[in-house]
Design a protein around this motif. Structure first.
Motif, mmCIF file in Angstrom:
data_model
loop_
_atom_site.group_PDB
_atom_site.id
_atom_site.type_symbol
_atom_site.label_atom_id
_atom_site.label_comp_id
_atom_site.label_asym_id
_atom_site.label_seq_id
_atom_site.Cartn_x
_atom_site.Cartn_y
_atom_site.Cartn_z
ATOM 1 N N ALA A 130 102.216 100.901 57.606
ATOM 2 C CA ALA A 130 103.503 101.592 57.602
ATOM 3 C C ALA A 130 103.542 102.648 58.696
ATOM 4 O O ALA A 130 104.564 102.808 59.391
ATOM 5 N N GLY A 131 102.406 103.350 58.889
ATOM 6 C CA GLY A 131 102.356 104.349 59.950
ATOM 7 C C GLY A 131 102.543 103.717 61.308
ATOM 8 O O GLY A 131 103.290 104.226 62.154
ATOM 9 N N ALA A 132 101.878 102.564 61.531
ATOM 10 C CA ALA A 132 102.055 101.858 62.803
ATOM 11 C C ALA A 132 103.517 101.472 62.974
ATOM 12 O O ALA A 132 104.079 101.576 64.067
ATOM 13 N N GLY A 133 104.156 101.054 61.868
ATOM 14 C CA GLY A 133 105.560 100.691 61.945
ATOM 15 C C GLY A 133 106.428 101.871 62.330
ATOM 16 O O GLY A 133 107.312 101.764 63.188
ATOM 17 N N ALA A 134 106.157 103.022 61.702
ATOM 18 C CA ALA A 134 106.968 104.207 62.007
ATOM 19 C C ALA A 134 106.800 104.605 63.462
ATOM 20 O O ALA A 134 107.779 104.941 64.151
ATOM 21 N N LEU A 135 105.538 104.543 63.949
ATOM 22 C CA LEU A 135 105.324 104.903 65.351
ATOM 23 C C LEU A 135 105.969 103.884 66.274
ATOM 24 O O LEU A 135 106.451 104.237 67.363
ATOM 25 N N ALA A 136 105.976 102.600 65.843
ATOM 26 C CA ALA A 136 106.626 101.574 66.662
ATOM 27 C C ALA A 136 108.092 101.894 66.832
ATOM 28 O O ALA A 136 108.664 101.735 67.919
ATOM 29 N N LEU A 137 108.735 102.359 65.753
ATOM 30 C CA LEU A 137 110.146 102.724 65.820
ATOM 31 C C LEU A 137 110.378 103.750 66.912
ATOM 32 O O LEU A 137 111.290 103.618 67.732
ATOM 33 N N LEU A 138 109.513 104.787 66.894
ATOM 34 C CA LEU A 138 109.714 105.881 67.837
ATOM 35 C C LEU A 138 109.307 105.473 69.256
ATOM 36 O O LEU A 138 110.068 105.660 70.210
ATOM 37 N N ALA A 139 108.108 104.864 69.378
ATOM 38 C CA ALA A 139 107.624 104.530 70.719
ATOM 39 C C ALA A 139 108.503 103.464 71.373
ATOM 40 O O ALA A 139 108.876 103.573 72.545
ATOM 41 N N GLY A 140 108.860 102.432 70.598
ATOM 42 C CA GLY A 140 109.700 101.374 71.144
ATOM 43 C C GLY A 140 111.063 101.909 71.529
ATOM 44 O O GLY A 140 111.601 101.589 72.600
ATOM 45 N N GLY A 141 111.626 102.741 70.664
ATOM 46 C CA GLY A 141 112.931 103.315 70.956
ATOM 47 C C GLY A 141 112.899 104.167 72.205
ATOM 48 O O GLY A 141 113.786 104.091 73.073
ATOM 49 N N TRP A 142 111.841 104.965 72.322
ATOM 50 C CA TRP A 142 111.725 105.844 73.481
ATOM 51 C C TRP A 142 111.612 105.025 74.764
ATOM 52 O O TRP A 142 112.293 105.295 75.752
ATOM 53 N N ALA A 143 110.767 103.966 74.729
ATOM 54 C CA ALA A 143 110.593 103.133 75.919
ATOM 55 C C ALA A 143 111.911 102.441 76.278
ATOM 56 O O ALA A 143 112.257 102.312 77.448
ATOM 57 N N ALA A 144 112.673 102.003 75.246
ATOM 58 C CA ALA A 144 113.944 101.344 75.521
ATOM 59 C C ALA A 144 114.928 102.322 76.146
ATOM 60 O O ALA A 144 115.761 101.950 76.976
ATOM 61 N N LEU A 145 114.824 103.589 75.761
ATOM 62 C CA LEU A 145 115.710 104.599 76.357
ATOM 63 C C LEU A 145 115.390 104.829 77.823
ATOM 64 O O LEU A 145 116.256 105.154 78.621
ATOM 65 N N THR A 152 113.643 102.720 80.088
ATOM 66 C CA THR A 152 113.473 101.649 81.063
ATOM 67 C C THR A 152 114.744 101.439 81.892
ATOM 68 O O THR A 152 115.850 101.529 81.366
ATOM 69 N N PRO A 153 114.580 101.194 83.189
ATOM 70 C CA PRO A 153 115.773 100.994 84.023
ATOM 71 C C PRO A 153 116.360 99.586 83.925
ATOM 72 O O PRO A 153 117.468 99.364 84.370
ATOM 73 N N LEU A 154 115.587 98.627 83.369
ATOM 74 C CA LEU A 154 116.040 97.233 83.409
ATOM 75 C C LEU A 154 116.683 96.830 82.084
ATOM 76 O O LEU A 154 116.215 97.211 81.013
ATOM 77 N N LEU A 155 117.723 96.012 82.175
ATOM 78 C CA LEU A 155 118.487 95.651 80.987
ATOM 79 C C LEU A 155 117.673 94.805 80.005
ATOM 80 O O LEU A 155 117.581 95.113 78.822
ATOM 81 N N LYS A 156 117.041 93.723 80.535
ATOM 82 C CA LYS A 156 116.323 92.841 79.612
ATOM 83 C C LYS A 156 115.092 93.517 79.031
ATOM 84 O O LYS A 156 114.691 93.255 77.908
ATOM 85 N N SER A 157 114.512 94.407 79.827
ATOM 86 C CA SER A 157 113.369 95.162 79.349
ATOM 87 C C SER A 157 113.790 96.069 78.200
ATOM 88 O O SER A 157 113.056 96.247 77.221
ATOM 89 N N LEU A 158 114.995 96.621 78.300
ATOM 90 C CA LEU A 158 115.526 97.461 77.221
ATOM 91 C C LEU A 158 115.636 96.642 75.936
ATOM 92 O O LEU A 158 115.223 97.081 74.859
ATOM 93 N N VAL A 159 116.187 95.438 76.076
ATOM 94 C CA VAL A 159 116.336 94.597 74.879
ATOM 95 C C VAL A 159 114.959 94.234 74.318
ATOM 96 O O VAL A 159 114.764 94.200 73.093
ATOM 97 N N ALA A 160 113.988 93.990 75.221
ATOM 98 C CA ALA A 160 112.648 93.629 74.757
ATOM 99 C C ALA A 160 111.995 94.799 74.025
ATOM 100 O O ALA A 160 111.365 94.608 72.977
ATOM 101 N N TYR A 161 112.134 96.016 74.563
ATOM 102 C CA TYR A 161 111.562 97.175 73.862
ATOM 103 C C TYR A 161 112.252 97.386 72.527
ATOM 104 O O TYR A 161 111.640 97.864 71.568
ATOM 105 N N SER A 162 113.520 97.021 72.467
ATOM 106 C CA SER A 162 114.191 97.179 71.190
ATOM 107 C C SER A 162 113.578 96.233 70.158
ATOM 108 O O SER A 162 113.549 96.550 68.969
ATOM 109 N N THR A 163 113.061 95.072 70.621
ATOM 110 C CA THR A 163 112.349 94.193 69.686
ATOM 111 C C THR A 163 111.119 94.897 69.130
ATOM 112 O O THR A 163 110.844 94.836 67.924
ATOM 113 N N VAL A 164 110.369 95.576 70.022
ATOM 114 C CA VAL A 164 109.188 96.314 69.562
ATOM 115 C C VAL A 164 109.589 97.316 68.486
ATOM 116 O O VAL A 164 108.945 97.424 67.431
ATOM 117 N N ALA A 165 110.685 98.037 68.738
ATOM 118 C CA ALA A 165 111.119 99.054 67.788
ATOM 119 C C ALA A 165 111.558 98.412 66.478
ATOM 120 O O ALA A 165 111.210 98.882 65.391
#
Lengths: 304, 473
Positions: free
Chosen positions: B268-283, B285-298
């Motif tokens: 659960a902790g890994a999941g919570a950190l994934a939410l934050l880290a993935g969201g932050w990376a998606a915010l 990244t300059p590339l559109l598809k990369s943003l969508v991919a990071y959103s998958t991580v989140a």
């Protein structure tokens, strides 16, 4: 005593060859050492009593993987040597830092497992008379756990399809050595014979489709290198059919069983042996075709 | 069970036929997906009342051979897989730029077959084989994008193999310890001793690596964003869910309860950190598809959070939330990746800033992106909202669980921020694109369909939620 000494030497040799393959001076020597490693590993399996594994390791682990690695090396341009060494050493240290504690952890908790017995070998032997074959390994691969083997054939197909996507790299073979051509004339029929023998023997003793297929593929590769065979092209549909044959037959048997018979992958009574044999023959041909396409197949298709 | 087998057989046989038969591939692939979809619907109908069906492959009893299981959940996942494949196939047949090469068709069919085999399997080693199939098919599909995708594809392959090896080692240890491979037989025997712990640790790590669960997600953004659009959609919506399903099976069916309770907070902790880290990376990244991919991580973080807490509290509602997340995210992500591919192809730029004025030139596609984004954020009345609601209910019941709820809220804010980052560019009319772009009408509306389906989930939510809670038991 002498046997213990032999085992000790084998184990030491294995480790030395592994180290040599990892830290070889050039990729070429590394591959050579890797092939030797595979052969010694086959000996180790044989010493452990796993003859099927030994055969598979020698044919696939040492022979075909070695050929694949050489083919990859021939397709690749010259690698920058100096950087490679440095990166390699640092990576080795990092790997050791991770793997040694893991090894320690595993050894301490796995040691008690050596004494445990699984109920499965007895069950497998008890069911052997109904399986249609006399060799337990073949019974497991093609009857009890045939679904795994079917999917493994699909894995091989996917590996081939995946390698095709990388395209471009061309395999330029030099003009063949006259001796290679001359030897091949004798070697090829012999390989077909040995492959067929391994396949047939698989129903009662160690052997089987993967080993036989790898041998046949070795024959095809050496014939191709001797320019005695035309280029193997993916666009040639009979070749694709050959690649699919084993999986298609397997799948047809499975589906026919589910539709007409007792169930998915159940062989009807009395038909187990002929069906298994037919599947094994088809799988051998498919494996041979796939492996030879992987090693010496033409990647680039002529423009339509 | 025969319907489920047909749903598996159709893509496998279709994949073989597509390798052999070159002309009219798209039509054949569509037919295969349709047959598989209908068969999966029939299978779901058979087990919808919560029954479970077994198939002993080859007619041999379980410890010797492999069992396949059809549960309501696996039938639902079969239906979901076939449906998304059909949708992507229709889109890909219409928009050839989205597939990268003609080999897309056999590979996509084999990917479909691998997933179907995975949902049905109840044997640890058989699951390993399906994982291998899935990984190889996914890597080959990524490599379809050509030279630029070779590096990410190779990284994906190597990491995926490392994950498989870790999983296989775990399977070997369990086999050495208990002598059987059947998941449910193992579940009856398993005790919390050192080999079992080690095996579960290895398998969890391997599956997390293959499923791109934080912190082992680093291969995902490059691989998913460099693949052709249709492939990215399949990878994000379906492929990463395969290892997640096995992880769920392992911890809820096999692992002893006391181990699951202990390991829950870690996941659960890994999941919570994934939410934050993935969201932050998606915010960032300059590339559109990369943003969508990071959103998958989140978004996978929500699923992992739900799984971890479900293990820790032994709470069936959270397992229902997990599967609702998987379905809602899959639908929304297909829409989003296809829309991103459409935007990228029509506007000719990979960066988020090239979207300026897209709401004028490609209004439908932009609308699709936003609709899918709304479900990812979890605004009502979308499927994403339902899943989040189901996740939050047990979290809000006790004050000591509010910390987890805070993580969910933060993750929601992050996802809102990255979706609005795209929307803001889309509605920026300062520098509109030249109006001569000619969008493909049908393709645009098609990408909208799954996003609308996510909202459709809300309509049947009242009946679906109790059902899901029942079936995930």
């Amino acid at each position: 005593m002498a046997e213990g000494l032999f085992d000790l030497v084998l184990a030491g040799l294995l480790l030395m060859l592994a180290g040599g393959a990892l830290y070889g001076r050039s990729l070429y020597t590394s591959i050579l050492l890797f092939v030797t490693f595979g052969l010694v590993l086959a000996l180790v399996w044989a010493r452990l009593g796993a003859v099927d594994l030994a055969l598979a390791e020698a044919a696939i682990g040492a022979g075909l993987t070695g050929a694949l690695l050489f083919a990859a090396l021939a397709r690749q341009g010259r690698a920058p040597e100096g950087e490679f060494d440095l990166a390699c050493r640092r990576r080795g240290l990092a790997a050791a830092a991770v793997l040694l504690p893991v090894l320690w952890l595993m050894l301490s908790s796995l040691a008690p497992l050596a004494e445990r017995d699984s109920p499965l070998p007895e069950l497998a032997l008890a069911a052997l008379p109904h399986s249609g074959v006399e060799h337990p390994v073949t019974a497991v691969l093609l009857n009890y756990r045939a679904w795994d083997t079917l999917l493994e054939l699909a894995v091989l197909l996917l590996a081939l399809l995946g390698a095709r996507q990388l395209g471009s790299g061309r395999l330029d073979t030099a003009r063949p050595w006259p001796q290679l051509r001359a030897w091949n004339a004798h070697l090829a029929p012999l390989l077909v014979l040995v492959g067929g023998f391994l396949l047939w023997r698989g129903s009662s003793a160690p052997g089987g489709a993967f080993q036989a297929g790898a041998l046949l593929a070795a024959g095809v590769v050496s014939l191709r290198l001797a320019h005695l065979l035309p280029p193997l092209r993916w666009s040639f549909w009979p070749l694709r059919l050959l690649v699919l044959l084993g999986l298609a037959l397997f799948l047809a048997v499975a589906a026919a069983g589910a539709w007409l018979g007792q169930g998915w992958l159940s062989y009807p009574a009395g038909w187990a042996k002929p069906l298994i044999l037919a599947i094994e023959v088809a799988a051998t041909l498919s494996i041979a075709a796939s492996l030879s396409l992987l090693v010496v197949g033409e990647r680039r298709e002529p423009a339509p | 069970m025969n319907a489920a087998l047909l749903s598996l057989f159709a893509p496998l046989a279709g994949g073989l036929l597509l390798v052999l038969w070159r002309p009219a591939r798209a039509g054949l692939a569509l037919g295969v997906a349709l047959v598989s979809l209908l068969a999966a619907a029939a299978a779901l109908h058979q087990v919808a009342d919560g029954t479970r069906q077994w198939l002993e492959v080859g007619g041999w009893a379980p410890p010797l051979a492999i069992r396949l299981q059809l549960t309501p959940l696996s039938a639902l996942l079969l239906l979901f897989t076939a449906g998304l494949h059909l949708l992507v196939a229709v889109y890909a047949a219409r928009r050839p730029h989205a597939i990268g090469g003609a080999d897309f068709w056999p590979l996509a069919c084999l990917l479909h077959a691998a997933l179907a085999a995975l949902w049905l399997s109840a044997d640890l080693f058989n699951l390993y084989v399906t994982l291998e199939l899935l990984g190889l098919a996914a890597v080959a599909l990524v490599a379809l994008a050509g030279e630029k995708a070779q590096r990410p594809a190779l990284d994906y392959l190597l990491l995926s193999l490392a994950g498989s090896l870790a999983y296989l080692l775990g399977v070997a240890i369990l086999y050495g310890r208990y002598g059987v491979l059947d998941l449910f037989l193992l579940g009856e025997q398993a005790t919390a001793d050192a080999p079992t712990r080690l095996a579960l640790l290895l398998m969890t790590l391997g599956l997390m690596l293959k499923g791109a669960l934080w912190p082992l997600h680093l291969w995902l953004p490059a691989a998913h964003s460099s693949a052709p659009a249709a492939v990215s959609a399949l990878l994000s919506a379906l492929v990463v869910k395969g290892p997640l399903y096995i992880l769920w099976l392992l911890w809820t069916r096999l692992a002893p309860t006391e181990l699951a309770v202990q390991a829950g907070p870690l996941l659960a902790g890994a999941g919570a950190l994934a939410l934050l880290a993935g969201g932050w990376a998606a915010l960032r990244t300059p590339l559109l598809k990369s943003l969508v991919a990071y959103s998958t991580v989140a978004q996978l973080g929500y699923a992992l959070l739900a799984l971890g807490l479900a293990m820790h509290w032994q709470e069936p509602r959270l397992e229902a939330a997990l599967w609702l997340f998987v379905v809602a995210h899959g639908l929304a992500k297909v829409s989003m990746f296809l829309a991103a591919g459409e935007l990228q192809h029509t506007l000719g730029g990979k960066r988020v800033v090239t979207l300026k004025g897209a709401s004028q030139t490609l209004p439908v596609t932009m609308f699709t992106f936003v609709t899918a984004g709304v479900s990812l954020i979890g605004l009502p009345p979308s499927g994403g909202f339902l899943a989040k609601w189901l996740l939050l209910q047990p979290l809000l019941e006790r004050p000591q669980h509010w910390g987890w709820a805070l993580a969910v809220v933060l993750g929601t804010l992050m996802s809102a921020a990255y979706v609005f980052r795209v929307v803001a560019h889309g509605f920026d009319r300062a520098r509109p694109q030249p109006p001569q772009v000619r969008p493909d009408r049908f393709g645009q509306w098609l990408t909208l369909l799954p996003a609308l389906l996510v909202f459709g989930l809300a309509l049947i939510g009242e009946r679906m939620l109790p059902w899901l809670e029942g079936v995930s038991r």
